[in-house]
Design an enzyme around this catalytic site. Sequence first.
Site, PDB file in Angstrom:
ATOM      1  N   ASN A  49      44.400 -26.356  53.639  1.00  0.00           N
ATOM      2  CA  ASN A  49      44.566 -27.507  52.759  1.00  0.00           C
ATOM      3  C   ASN A  49      44.741 -27.104  51.295  1.00  0.00           C
ATOM      4  O   ASN A  49      45.301 -27.846  50.503  1.00  0.00           O
ATOM      5  CB  ASN A  49      43.355 -28.435  52.888  1.00  0.00           C
ATOM      6  N   CYS A  72      35.149 -34.330  54.722  1.00  0.00           N
ATOM      7  CA  CYS A  72      36.092 -33.620  55.591  1.00  0.00           C
ATOM      8  C   CYS A  72      37.391 -33.600  54.803  1.00  0.00           C
ATOM      9  O   CYS A  72      37.396 -33.102  53.684  1.00  0.00           O
ATOM     10  CB  CYS A  72      36.224 -34.314  56.930  1.00  0.00           C
ATOM     11  N   ASP A  81      39.854 -36.640  54.445  1.00  0.00           N
ATOM     12  CA  ASP A  81      39.871 -37.923  53.753  1.00  0.00           C
ATOM     13  C   ASP A  81      38.496 -38.586  53.720  1.00  0.00           C
ATOM     14  O   ASP A  81      38.292 -39.584  53.047  1.00  0.00           O
ATOM     15  CB  ASP A  81      40.870 -38.866  54.435  1.00  0.00           C
ATOM     16  N   ASN A 133      39.979 -31.629  63.926  1.00  0.00           N
ATOM     17  CA  ASN A 133      40.573 -32.849  63.371  1.00  0.00           C
ATOM     18  C   ASN A 133      40.970 -33.871  64.440  1.00  0.00           C
ATOM     19  O   ASN A 133      40.836 -33.623  65.633  1.00  0.00           O
ATOM     20  CB  ASN A 133      41.770 -32.497  62.488  1.00  0.00           C
ATOM     21  N   ILE A 134      41.467 -35.012  63.984  1.00  0.00           N
ATOM     22  CA  ILE A 134      41.737 -36.114  64.912  1.00  0.00           C
ATOM     23  C   ILE A 134      42.771 -35.757  65.981  1.00  0.00           C
ATOM     24  O   ILE A 134      42.711 -36.264  67.084  1.00  0.00           O
ATOM     25  CB  ILE A 134      42.200 -37.400  64.170  1.00  0.00           C
ATOM     26  N   ARG A 187      43.157 -45.825  64.325  1.00  0.00           N
ATOM     27  CA  ARG A 187      42.560 -44.944  65.332  1.00  0.00           C
ATOM     28  C   ARG A 187      42.555 -45.576  66.717  1.00  0.00           C
ATOM     29  O   ARG A 187      42.637 -44.883  67.726  1.00  0.00           O
ATOM     30  CB  ARG A 187      41.127 -44.578  64.941  1.00  0.00           C
ATOM     31  N   TRP A 241      36.852 -40.119  56.207  1.00  0.00           N
ATOM     32  CA  TRP A 241      36.612 -41.349  56.965  1.00  0.00           C
ATOM     33  C   TRP A 241      36.476 -41.126  58.464  1.00  0.00           C
ATOM     34  O   TRP A 241      36.240 -42.076  59.191  1.00  0.00           O
ATOM     35  CB  TRP A 241      37.653 -42.422  56.644  1.00  0.00           C
ATOM     36  N   ASP A 242      36.680 -39.913  58.933  1.00  0.00           N
ATOM     37  CA  ASP A 242      36.483 -39.666  60.364  1.00  0.00           C
ATOM     38  C   ASP A 242      35.239 -38.820  60.627  1.00  0.00           C
ATOM     39  O   ASP A 242      34.189 -39.339  60.952  1.00  0.00           O
ATOM     40  CB  ASP A 242      37.727 -38.981  60.960  1.00  0.00           C
ATOM     41  N   ARG A 243      35.396 -37.509  60.425  1.00  0.00           N
ATOM     42  CA  ARG A 243      34.273 -36.623  60.681  1.00  0.00           C
ATOM     43  C   ARG A 243      33.103 -36.948  59.762  1.00  0.00           C
ATOM     44  O   ARG A 243      31.943 -36.879  60.157  1.00  0.00           O
ATOM     45  CB  ARG A 243      34.706 -35.170  60.465  1.00  0.00           C
TER      46      ARG A 243
END
Lengths: 549, 615
Positions: B241, B329, B331, B266-267, B375, B333-335
């Site tokens: 990144n 993580c 952004d 990741n997703i 998602r 909003w997930d992990r």
Amino acid sequence: MEFAELIKTPRADNVALHRPFHPAVEGTLCLTGHHLIFSSRRQDNAEELWLLHSNIDSIEKRFVGSLGTIIIKCKDLRIIQLDIPGMEECLNIASSIEALSTLDSVTLMYPFFYRPMFEVLEDGWSSFLLEQEFELLSSVTNEWRLSCVNKEFSVCPSYPPVVIVPKCIDDEALRKVALFRHGSRFPVLSYYHKKNGMAMLRSSQPLTGTNGRRCKEDEKLINATLRSGRRGFVIDTRPLNVAQQARAKGGGFEQEVHYPQWRRIHKCIERFNILQESFIKLVEACNDQSHNMDRWLSKLEASNWLTHIKELLTAACLAAQCIDREGASVLVHGSEGTDSTLQVTSLAQIILDPRCRTIRGFEALVVREWLLAGHPFQQRCAQSAYSNSKQKWEAPVFLLFLECVWQIHRQFPCSFEFNEQFLILLFEHAYASQFGTFLGNNENERAKLKLPQKTMSLWSWVNRPEELSRFQNPLYEANSLVIWPSVAPQSLQLWEGVFLRWNRPSKFLEEAEEERINIIKYNKELQAKVNALRRQLAELETGEETREE
Amino acid sequence: QVEQVKLLDRFSTSNKSLTGTLYLTATHLLFIDSSQRETWILHHHIAAVEKLPLTTSGCPLVIQCKNFRIVHFVVPRERDCHDIYNSLLQLSRTAKYEELYAFSYNPKQNESEQVKGWQLIDLAEEYKRMGVPNAYWQLSDANRDYKICETYPRELYVPRTASKPIIVGSSKFRSKGRFPVLSYYHKNKEAAICRCSQPLSGFSARCLEDEHMLQAISKANPSNRYMYVMDTRPKLNAMANRAAGKGYENEDNYSNIRFQFVGIENIHVMRSSLQKLLEVSGTRGLSVNDFLSGLENSGWLRHVKAVLDAAVFLAKAIAVESASVLVHCSDGWDRTSQVCSLGALLLDSYYRTIKGFMVLIEKDWISFGHKFSDRCCQLDGDPKEISPVFTQFLESVWNLTEQFPQAFEYNEAFLLQIHEHVHSCQFGNFLGNCQKEREELKLKEKTYSLWPFLLAEQKKYQNPLYNPAFSPELTLLEPNTVSFNFKFWRNMYHQFDRSMHPRQSMFNLIMNTSEQNKQLEEDIKELEAKIKQRNGQSDVVLVKEQEQTAHPAPVALKTPPCFQKEQLPMPVNDAVRTIEGSNTADNRYSELVSEFSKAEPAVVSLEYGVARMTC
């Protein structure tokens, strides 16, 4: 021989005991002829550990300076560590344990020395007799008879003195059939399905050899269990190629031409070293806490243990299906008929027969289908998963059976009178016990050792009300149906109660189990109370009415 | 409406099927079989529809649902099948939010009930419960109009020492403007869980305001001078990144931080992992080894373990070291949502209650902008945005409930029901990707909140073994994360495959018994009151006699309610004591059937010859 000769250092002080998930304890270690005893000297909360030498599977020693460490691996899969100060003491103790845990004479085993501290209410040695079983059978059918052809074990050394066979087959024929079957294990009745009169027989392989020998009496015997015009099934626990290879060694299988009314189905149930290796690999995988997920799953897979479970359950379901669904009689055998055969016939009965799901019924099943049927417990359970001896005859055949029962139990948690602990108890006692029940390889040996006279039966102890209550399943509700388990891999689980028992803290799970029991108990209390109150109220009401009159 | 449609069992080897009629409504697909059993499938639940090649019995249609139900229909006429296929494709792909079920769903609530329903979970109340605002933390109005960060909620808590310029500066240095804010405050340890997105550090960029921001968080914790920064990504991903001008915090630039990667994938990895898992578990006639190696290859349990390991690390940093932790993580909003919420769940027993779990989801998932719409593919959109991040969170919670059977007020059915509604689009809670979007959609006026409905039927979701004394407020749960503790969640992934579940459910039995106990307690009170009343009228001697006769009695209640059929949300079994003994074909050992029809093996006939020759 005196045990004292083997015990050079009977006692060591300042020994530290390490067990997983318990804080280390310091105390005194004592060795006796049959036990390793550790007791902490703390007065407030004295802790004692009694370990049977016969429960010890392997022992390792290590030294750091003068501090010796002994790691003891038990047959019930527990691992403990003892730190013993003083090199000589440690060496002495280690060699004593080694000698005492590998005594080769059966009569030196603890059951011959054990004196029970409880009152014997019922002698377990005569709790489950085949004669009683036959009496029950004769109340529903007269097609069978009790044969004493094997009195004095003269016909088949691994069979009990009495067996149940079709009525129309006389003892003379049985003797001839015995010559045609491996180890003389001629077909006998294993289970009679009252619902439709179908029978499950078990035997060893027929000795057809390469030239296709036949035995008219054998054919007549098993045909006697068929209804006219109906077919039966032979479930051979070996794959076809193995059965074919067996012919070269004089064994074989029932050929269509001589048994036209029978369909043969081959299954693949592993035995001996394949099972033992599987067991060792599984225990290894479970004991390593450092495995990452991929490694754990691949080790679990590589052990093949759950595959064996699935195969065995499938075969048992198949036998049950033939009897209950197809309305056909079944003959089960492998090679010797003392291992996979018994697994299949006993599991099929768990599925078919509600009686086998009660405590007494299950005990009777173990006696009938394992002990009397001549499963060589002493050979199979000589060592467990930690031993390096790798003898050909060692194999966790009985454990595999118990685990299959557990798998069915999990799927039908209300249909069994006993709980998981009962199965674990049987596993432990099959490997090391103060009772004589699992000593010897068959009835013949047990008779020679005079076990019923000289040792106590496990059943004498376990069937006392105070012990029994520990093994009762509070959810039990008699279920008279046939129970078909799912054998999908997603439905099978690792038996954590045995394999992870010593590898994880179980406090929370135990407390939850206790809470479950409490809810059930409380429910019964409440119901009794409600009923009592209702009656009281009703009587008050009628009392009033009479007075008003 | 199509008649004579067959519903096949997904796993059965025999060709057993149910015949019935298929109906398409505006919202559901409905199948009624000949014995009038109904199968309802919400169009929004449909993930994929597939038409298989024509067979002699008709045209097979396979429907895969987001709740892991897979149904296999055979439609007699191809034209009908084609019509259904096309209709389902259209119906299951919604282009606009306003077409979702939630906007037409009417649960017969009046307006004030609707408003009340939305007020049931009040996050301001929740922050108060945690103990903020206080001397160190305050409510910031910086994002009141979503000016600084569109995907954050309006109300955010930040350290008192973080002034608005610092917030603004820091937000400019963070991906999507998601600057560090408070997620959970541990009042006993005075330590905080904060969350944000990755810094736009590239290879060397730094931002003084951001550094100040972290310092402010660190200083807001009087009991520890260092803080942790947890980057939940694998190190390699974070480094990659940097090339795109993003990255991770340089320990040299931030004073007193301890930086830690925890390696959750990741997703995209998660999506394909679950895909693999489902492929394996959906295989017919699966062998144990194929199942285990499939489980291993999918990596799914490894990912679940990684998520839980991260949460344990976070919880321990707070509970043991009293250190504040900043989690991010990419952004955030997930992990980040997974780890923050699970961490809080381990730390605070409130989140282990039914209401508390709703609050937790509202806070860390809904308000902080987990992109539920993307998602869960609520609208027809980019398939690369779909990912089972929330499912994975629920699975982690389920694993904890397995290890601590008495610590949770809710049961597995609650988790499954939430999962169901995250995808159903029947309620407004999970629609959209962030609070701003939800406000624009006027969800609170046009749709209903899920939570009051769950609360109304909370009996179904209560764990009968729950013991509040098991973990008093703020006691840390310390799960064992050795690999063997993680199991395949059969009740999630095979929820609708009845043949795979235990035929008797211990859970349902305990659940019903415990329910019955409550009823019995009431009955006893009532009876005692009645008897007391009667006794007032009659003489006392009589009663004493009766009490003696009242000892243990034959159970009069022949069929206690716990053995009656009762529809539970559990997938396991409708009836506690019903045993499907009647169906061996349900199970996979029925290979026998095919063995019957097989020709005699060739070898046997060879033997035939041998036998004859020797005769």
